[in-house]
Design a protein around this motif. Structure first.
Motif, PDB file in Angstrom:
ATOM      1  N   GLU A  57       0.817  -1.221   0.000  1.00  0.00           N
ATOM      2  CA  GLU A  57       0.000   0.000   0.000  1.00  0.00           C
ATOM      3  C   GLU A  57       0.849   1.269   0.000  1.00  0.00           C
ATOM      4  O   GLU A  57       0.476   2.281  -0.591  1.00  0.00           O
ATOM      5  N   GLU A  58       1.993   1.207   0.643  1.00  0.00           N
ATOM      6  CA  GLU A  58       2.867   2.385   0.733  1.00  0.00           C
ATOM      7  C   GLU A  58       3.938   2.424  -0.350  1.00  0.00           C
ATOM      8  O   GLU A  58       4.788   3.315  -0.356  1.00  0.00           O
ATOM      9  N   GLY A  59       3.918   1.442  -1.257  1.00  0.00           N
ATOM     10  CA  GLY A  59       4.858   1.450  -2.376  1.00  0.00           C
ATOM     11  C   GLY A  59       6.239   0.900  -2.083  1.00  0.00           C
ATOM     12  O   GLY A  59       7.170   1.101  -2.856  1.00  0.00           O
ATOM     13  N   PHE A  60       6.389   0.191  -0.978  1.00  0.00           N
ATOM     14  CA  PHE A  60       7.683  -0.390  -0.616  1.00  0.00           C
ATOM     15  C   PHE A  60       7.848  -1.821  -1.128  1.00  0.00           C
ATOM     16  O   PHE A  60       8.901  -2.425  -0.986  1.00  0.00           O
ATOM     17  N   LEU A  61       6.790  -2.381  -1.698  1.00  0.00           N
ATOM     18  CA  LEU A  61       6.795  -3.750  -2.203  1.00  0.00           C
ATOM     19  C   LEU A  61       5.806  -3.816  -3.356  1.00  0.00           C
ATOM     20  O   LEU A  61       4.718  -3.230  -3.267  1.00  0.00           O
ATOM     21  N   SER A  62       6.172  -4.518  -4.423  1.00  0.00           N
ATOM     22  CA  SER A  62       5.255  -4.600  -5.562  1.00  0.00           C
ATOM     23  C   SER A  62       4.088  -5.537  -5.245  1.00  0.00           C
ATOM     24  O   SER A  62       4.249  -6.527  -4.533  1.00  0.00           O
ATOM     25  N   ARG A  63       2.946  -5.192  -5.772  1.00  0.00           N
ATOM     26  CA  ARG A  63       1.747  -6.017  -5.588  1.00  0.00           C
ATOM     27  C   ARG A  63       1.956  -7.419  -6.161  1.00  0.00           C
ATOM     28  O   ARG A  63       1.382  -8.381  -5.691  1.00  0.00           O
ATOM     29  N   ASP A  64       2.805  -7.547  -7.182  1.00  0.00           N
ATOM     30  CA  ASP A  64       3.076  -8.841  -7.805  1.00  0.00           C
ATOM     31  C   ASP A  64       3.713  -9.843  -6.840  1.00  0.00           C
ATOM     32  O   ASP A  64       3.667 -11.042  -7.081  1.00  0.00           O
ATOM     33  N   ALA A  65       4.306  -9.352  -5.766  1.00  0.00           N
ATOM     34  CA  ALA A  65       4.955 -10.239  -4.799  1.00  0.00           C
ATOM     35  C   ALA A  65       3.944 -10.947  -3.894  1.00  0.00           C
ATOM     36  O   ALA A  65       4.228 -12.025  -3.367  1.00  0.00           O
ATOM     37  N   LEU A  66       2.762 -10.363  -3.727  1.00  0.00           N
ATOM     38  CA  LEU A  66       1.796 -10.900  -2.751  1.00  0.00           C
ATOM     39  C   LEU A  66       1.365 -12.346  -3.017  1.00  0.00           C
ATOM     40  O   LEU A  66       1.320 -13.137  -2.066  1.00  0.00           O
ATOM     41  N   PRO A  67       1.038 -12.734  -4.242  1.00  0.00           N
ATOM     42  CA  PRO A  67       0.621 -14.135  -4.438  1.00  0.00           C
ATOM     43  C   PRO A  67       1.689 -15.149  -4.006  1.00  0.00           C
ATOM     44  O   PRO A  67       1.368 -16.156  -3.377  1.00  0.00           O
ATOM     45  N   GLU A  68       2.942 -14.856  -4.321  1.00  0.00           N
ATOM     46  CA  GLU A  68       4.008 -15.779  -3.926  1.00  0.00           C
ATOM     47  C   GLU A  68       4.236 -15.762  -2.415  1.00  0.00           C
ATOM     48  O   GLU A  68       4.461 -16.809  -1.804  1.00  0.00           O
TER      49      GLU A  68
END
Length: 127
Positions: A57-68
């Protein structure tokens, strides 16, 4: 209300992923060096994983990382529900399907995020 240090939280997630992603022999040496047991790898990941949504949400991690990341969490949850304690031994790091899958997923996340996966972090253990 105090704002959490997101760069610190990102570092904790990166460090936890780095340990999960490491080759089994490196993980074993890391466990021995710090005098902790194998499930500490999964516990550290669990603590860091809880911050992932906020980091996205704060832009420190890409959303693409969440599924993995969710898959890694699911793998460790499944391993915890398994009544076999063999999955939490140093030997399991080499041959257990759950550890192998979690390792590959963590490597993928680190590569996508452009994180150098070495060296493994030092930790302080309070006894």
């Amino acid at each position: 209300m105090e704002t959490p240090d997101l760069s610190f939280q990102r570092r904790l997630l990166n460090e936890a992923l780095t340990v999960v992603a490491a080759p089994a022999q490196v993980q074993t040496a890391w466990l021995e060096k710090h005098g902790v047991v194998t499930d500490e790898i999964a516990l550290d990941f669990d603590h860091a994983f809880r911050m992932a949504e906020g980091l996205v949400e704060e832009g420190f991690l890409s959303r693409d990382a969440l599924p993995e990341l969710r898959l890694i969490d699911s793998i460790f949850d499944g391993m915890s529900c398994d009544e076999s304690t063999d999955r939490w031994t140093a030997a399991a790091l080499i041959s257990d399907v759950g550890w192998i899958r979690a390792r590959v997923l963590a490597q993928q996340v680190l590569a996508r995020e452009g994180v150098n996966a070495s060296p493994l972090p030092d930790i302080s253990v309070v006894r």
